[in-house]
Design an enzyme around this catalytic site. Structure first.
Site, short mmCIF file in Angstrom:
data_model
loop_
_atom_site.label_atom_id
_atom_site.label_comp_id
_atom_site.label_asym_id
_atom_site.label_seq_id
_atom_site.Cartn_x
_atom_site.Cartn_y
_atom_site.Cartn_z
N CYS A 163 0.81 -1.22 0.00
CA CYS A 163 0.00 0.00 0.00
C CYS A 163 0.84 1.27 0.00
O CYS A 163 0.31 2.37 -0.17
CB CYS A 163 -0.94 0.00 1.20
SG CYS A 163 -1.88 -1.53 1.36
N HIS A 307 -3.28 7.76 6.28
CA HIS A 307 -3.43 6.44 5.68
C HIS A 307 -4.84 5.93 6.01
O HIS A 307 -5.51 5.40 5.14
CB HIS A 307 -2.36 5.49 6.20
CG HIS A 307 -2.30 4.19 5.47
ND1 HIS A 307 -2.16 4.10 4.10
CD2 HIS A 307 -2.38 2.90 5.91
CE1 HIS A 307 -2.14 2.84 3.73
NE2 HIS A 307 -2.28 2.08 4.81
N GLU A 318 -1.39 5.03 13.68
CA GLU A 318 -1.14 6.28 12.95
C GLU A 318 -1.39 7.49 13.85
O GLU A 318 -0.66 8.49 13.76
CB GLU A 318 -2.01 6.37 11.70
CG GLU A 318 -1.67 7.56 10.83
CD GLU A 318 -2.34 7.53 9.47
OE1 GLU A 318 -1.97 8.35 8.61
OE2 GLU A 318 -3.24 6.69 9.25
N LYS A 339 -10.01 7.72 2.28
CA LYS A 339 -10.39 6.32 2.06
C LYS A 339 -11.82 6.06 2.52
O LYS A 339 -12.45 5.09 2.08
CB LYS A 339 -9.44 5.37 2.79
CG LYS A 339 -8.06 5.24 2.16
CD LYS A 339 -7.23 4.20 2.87
CE LYS A 339 -5.85 4.04 2.25
NZ LYS A 339 -4.98 5.22 2.50
N HIS A 344 -9.77 1.67 -0.30
CA HIS A 344 -8.31 1.49 -0.29
C HIS A 344 -7.86 1.02 -1.67
O HIS A 344 -8.13 -0.10 -2.09
CB HIS A 344 -7.93 0.46 0.77
CG HIS A 344 -6.48 0.50 1.14
ND1 HIS A 344 -5.50 0.99 0.29
CD2 HIS A 344 -5.82 0.13 2.27
CE1 HIS A 344 -4.33 0.90 0.87
NE2 HIS A 344 -4.49 0.39 2.07
N PHE A 403 1.73 -3.34 3.92
CA PHE A 403 2.14 -4.66 4.41
C PHE A 403 3.64 -4.84 4.14
O PHE A 403 4.15 -4.42 3.10
CB PHE A 403 1.37 -5.76 3.69
CG PHE A 403 -0.07 -5.90 4.11
CD1 PHE A 403 -0.57 -5.22 5.21
CD2 PHE A 403 -0.93 -6.72 3.41
CE1 PHE A 403 -1.89 -5.36 5.60
CE2 PHE A 403 -2.26 -6.88 3.77
CZ PHE A 403 -2.73 -6.19 4.88
#
Length: 416
Positions: A163, A307, A318, A339, A344, A403
């Site tokens: 991502c 994010h 975050e 998002k 996403h 990831f």
């Protein structure tokens, strides 16, 4: 060191296939999430996503060496968004010779083709598998097709970091320009992973929101106490980055400036963020340092495009990262997660969100986090919730975490 500017932008997204369609949707607080139509969702725990509409046919005339049918869906998205960005910048890439490059991020590029051809192999046999399978699904297919379509002869390659892919692609593009090795780089990210395999895998991992199949627009709930996971989407975001010297030669009017960036790894877990947010905080610190900015001096005029995936682990980590990086100034930041409206986009997330950051810098309008009904006490940031807000914004930070423990933070500023 050469300054680097954003001179063109293009978007393919669940909210529309142009920058203005995306922006109007975001500022109006509209959701692009709906029930999936392209794939068979039978038996899948999640049957919703952010699908791109249109683009079954080429949106412009292609050169003879390129065919729309020889492109994976992710490549089509990238080429379409690149055309928009090139037109926006007012450039002819081939005229730059070897001094124009293409760097595109992709997390799961080619998954759409992999699913289709695997289904054909299993149901119809190996003789029916397309001879184009490998060039369709190879990770470098998107930049290769952009290069072919627009006659780009400089470096062309893919960056893959889940991502965080398009954030890292933008960093690589900026470095190429600052080194003097290129004048223009077409960069960003693309993704088309809304397949039975992709959705099933994310669901089995426990990362997907599965409780809103009958109410898809309420599914993504970043920073909400009752958030339950992400929703996969598809699309592309492309930015034209240009050196200060090239901008001056052309007399171009930039949209924004790339001021700084930071990248770290958690070295903690393959798919979960480090709970304290230390790695992400360090990426933000590096970005501030590379931009020559002090957190206490800019917090009150800075917008954070978080994010903000809507997963329990990400949003809490975050929050801690932003508080760690900005200290006592963190509550002055304005924070939102787009998002919540577009889902996403995996490898394309950072690029599309960077486009939103540029538009915030241009207009002073900060898109909201929708579906934030019961704020999580652990996510105690100054959140732009419910509807868009206006402010005097000088800086925009886009965080993308992937990831593998990848953390990327980009800082954009008003062009001057």
């Amino acid at each position: 060191m050469s300054r680097v500017f954003v001179t063109g932008m293009g978007v393919v997204s669940p909210l529309g296939n142009s920058v203005e369609q995306l922006w109007s949707g975001l500022t109006e607080g509209r959701s692009g999430i709906g029930r999936l139509e392209r794939i068979d969702t039978t038996g899948l725990p999640a049957t919703i996503g952010g699908e791109v509409q249109g683009l079954d046919e080429a949106p412009f005339e292609l050169p003879e060496q390129v065919a729309w049918r020889r492109m994976d869906r992710a490549s089509r998205f990238a080429v379409s968004a690149a055309k928009q960005a090139i037109d926006d910048a007012g450039i002819v890439p081939s005229e730059f010779g070897h001094r124009c490059g293409v760097i595109v991020g992709a997390g799961l590029s080619g998954l759409d083709t992999l699913q289709q051809q695997t289904d054909i192999l299993l149901s119809r046999g190996p003789d029916r598998v397309s001879p184009l399978t490998i060039p369709l699904l190879m990770p470098n297919a998107a930049p290769a097709n952009v290069s072919l379509t627009f006659g780009i002869r400089g470096p062309a390659f893919t960056v893959s970091a889940a991502c965080a892919s398009s954030g890292l692609a933008i960093i690589q593009a900026t470095e190429l320009l600052r080194s003097g090795a290129a004048d223009v780089v077409i960069t960003g990210g693309t993704e088309s992973s809304l397949t039975r395999l992709g959705i099933a895998a994310f669901c089995r991992m426990g990362a997907m929101a599965t409780k809103y199949n009958d109410d898809p627009q309420r599914a993504i709930r970043p920073f909400d106490l009752n958030r339950s996971g992400l929703v996969m989407s598809e699309g592309a975001g492309i930015l034209i980055l240009e050196s200060e010297q090239s901008v001056a030669r052309r007399g171009a009017k930039p949209h924004a400036e790339v001021l700084g960036y930071g990248s770290t790894s958690d070295a903690c877990h393959l798919v979960r963020p480090e709970p304290s947010g230390q790695g992400a905080a360090q990426a933000i610190r590096y970005a501030l340092s590379s931009a020559g900015l002090q957190e206490s001096e800019i917090a009150s005029c800075t917008y954070i495009n978080a994010h903000g995936t809507g997963t329990k682990a990400n949003d809490s980590a975050e929050t801690l990262a932003l508080k760690e990086a900005f200290g006592a100034s963190a509550q002055q930041l304005r924070v939102s997660s787009t998002k919540s409206m577009i889902g996403h986009l995996i490898g394309a997330a950072g690029a599309v969100e960077s486009v939103a950051c540029v538009r915030t810098l241009q207009t002073g309008i900060m898109p909201p986090t929708i579906n934030l009904e019961t704020p999580d006490p652990e996510c105690d940031l100054n959140l732009v919730a419910g509807s868009a807000q206006q402010a005097d914004i000088h800086y925009a930070i886009n965080n993308t975490f992937g990831f593998g423990g990848h953390n990327v933070s980009l800082i954009l500023g008003r062009s001057s």
